[in-house]
Design an enzyme around this catalytic site. Structure first.
Site, mmCIF file in Angstrom:
data_model
loop_
_atom_site.group_PDB
_atom_site.id
_atom_site.type_symbol
_atom_site.label_atom_id
_atom_site.label_comp_id
_atom_site.label_asym_id
_atom_site.label_seq_id
_atom_site.Cartn_x
_atom_site.Cartn_y
_atom_site.Cartn_z
ATOM 1 N N SER A 47 -6.131 59.236 54.878
ATOM 2 C CA SER A 47 -7.534 59.571 54.625
ATOM 3 C C SER A 47 -8.110 58.782 53.446
ATOM 4 O O SER A 47 -7.494 58.699 52.383
ATOM 5 C CB SER A 47 -7.683 61.063 54.326
ATOM 6 N N GLY A 48 -9.280 58.183 53.704
ATOM 7 C CA GLY A 48 -10.039 57.599 52.603
ATOM 8 C C GLY A 48 -9.565 56.262 52.084
ATOM 9 O O GLY A 48 -10.180 55.723 51.153
ATOM 10 N N SER A 76 -5.520 61.431 57.821
ATOM 11 C CA SER A 76 -6.959 61.439 58.100
ATOM 12 C C SER A 76 -7.538 62.848 58.184
ATOM 13 O O SER A 76 -6.867 63.793 58.604
ATOM 14 C CB SER A 76 -7.220 60.719 59.433
ATOM 15 N N ASP A 78 -9.369 63.814 60.357
ATOM 16 C CA ASP A 78 -9.451 64.178 61.772
ATOM 17 C C ASP A 78 -8.092 64.403 62.408
ATOM 18 O O ASP A 78 -7.997 64.538 63.638
ATOM 19 C CB ASP A 78 -10.197 63.073 62.544
ATOM 20 N N ASP A 122 -17.905 50.479 85.087
ATOM 21 C CA ASP A 122 -16.561 49.877 84.982
ATOM 22 C C ASP A 122 -15.685 50.654 84.011
ATOM 23 O O ASP A 122 -14.635 51.178 84.356
ATOM 24 C CB ASP A 122 -16.670 48.433 84.477
ATOM 25 N N TYR A 216 -9.628 44.534 88.625
ATOM 26 C CA TYR A 216 -10.182 43.575 87.661
ATOM 27 C C TYR A 216 -9.092 42.861 86.858
ATOM 28 O O TYR A 216 -8.035 43.435 86.559
ATOM 29 C CB TYR A 216 -11.117 44.295 86.698
HETATM 30 O O1 LIG Z 1 -16.407 61.450 60.018
HETATM 31 C C1 LIG Z 1 -15.402 61.708 59.387
HETATM 32 C C2 LIG Z 1 -14.480 62.805 59.799
HETATM 33 O O2 LIG Z 1 -14.714 63.126 61.157
HETATM 34 C C3 LIG Z 1 -14.954 60.804 58.281
HETATM 35 O O3 LIG Z 1 -14.562 61.524 57.235
HETATM 36 C C4 LIG Z 1 -13.939 59.880 58.947
HETATM 37 O O4 LIG Z 1 -14.735 58.995 59.663
HETATM 38 C C5 LIG Z 1 -13.029 59.172 57.997
HETATM 39 O O5 LIG Z 1 -12.183 60.116 57.447
HETATM 40 P P1 LIG Z 1 -10.674 59.721 57.102
HETATM 41 O O6 LIG Z 1 -10.741 58.580 56.113
HETATM 42 O O7 LIG Z 1 -9.984 59.305 58.367
HETATM 43 O O8 LIG Z 1 -10.113 60.998 56.496
#
Ligand SMILES: O=C(CO)[C@@H](O)[C@@H](O)COP(=O)(O)O
Length: 222
Positions: A47-48, A76, A78, A122, A216
């Site tokens: 994350s970050g 992350s 997410d 597609d 394809y």
């Molecule tokens: O939109 C969000 C979370 O959904 C952002 O915080 C995300 O794009 C990036 O967060 P992370 O750096 O992956 O923790």
């Protein structure tokens, strides 16, 4: 399993480079994950961290409930949502999240991108759907992704008031879907500036999607 984890870390790290290169993210937004073959594990972005600072060693290994099992960094934001997708979609081995501007503007309006181009038929096999708004940090977004894509051919979903999530049989396929949904969003946006668009017939959409999926490129090459 060690080799599979290390390969996934290298793959996920390398795939992150496509997001800023394709201008799908700003600063540290967005993330990519991959399921580790043969294990109930996933590898995801820390994350970050800035994209330029990502390395295979900085990738975070988590179980499929989003708990970190290996890595020096917090995973992350997410992670829980990616993990939810992996638990509920055994066919999915890669998940990508972006804030790509054109597709995210459709998400801001909570409007599905109509299947009015052969390129959309597609890659997406129909309209590109809108999913529900959900707060960040747990699996709620993942629940919305799975619910919205149930019964859909689309590997992309526009999460309302947020941005793009894509899925794929591989993390690379999910990155491709993220690139293609931004391309589709931009083209339809431009078309709509000068007039209405016409959705393709369902039969033509199915025919185009089948060709692209099964013929394809070199799929039919001997
Ligand atoms: O939109 C969000 C979370 O959904 C952002 O915080 C995300 O794009 C990036 O967060 P992370 O750096 O992956 O923790």
């Amino acid at each position: 399993m060690r080799a599979a984890v290390e390969a996934a870390k290298a793959d996920v790290c390398a795939l992150h480079a496509y997001l800023p290169a394709a201008e799908l993210v700003a600063w540290t937004s967005g993330n990519v994950s991959a399921r580790v073959p043969g294990a109930d594990l996933m590898v995801i972005k820390p994350s970050g961290l800035e994209y330029a600072d990502l390395t295979p060693a900085s990738m975070v290994v988590c179980d499929l409930y989003g708990n970190r099992v290996e890595g020096d960094y917090a995973p992350s934001s997410d992670t829980g949502s990616h993990a939810y997708v992996y638990r509920h979609r055994p066919d999915v081995n890669g998940v990508v999240h972006t804030h790509s501007p054109y597709a995210t503007s459709w998400a801001a309006r909570a409007e599905a991108i109509p299947c009015c181009l052969t390129a959309i038929a597609d890659e997406f096999g129909g309209d590109i759907p809108v999913g529900p708004f959900a707060l960040i940090g747990d699996e709620a977004i993942g629940e919305g992704i799975v619910e919205t894509l149930e019964g859909s051919n689309s590997p992309a979903v526009l999460m309302r008031n947020h941005g793009v999530f894509t899925i794929g049989a591989s993390a690379r396929a999910a990155v491709k879907a993220a690139v293609m949904v931004e391309d589709a969003a931009r083209t339809v946006h431009l078309a709509r500036l000068l007039g209405p668009v016409t959705r393709l017939d369902d039969a033509d959409i199915a025919s185009l999607h089948d060709r692209y999926t099964n013929v394809y490129g070199q799929k039919g090459a001997k």
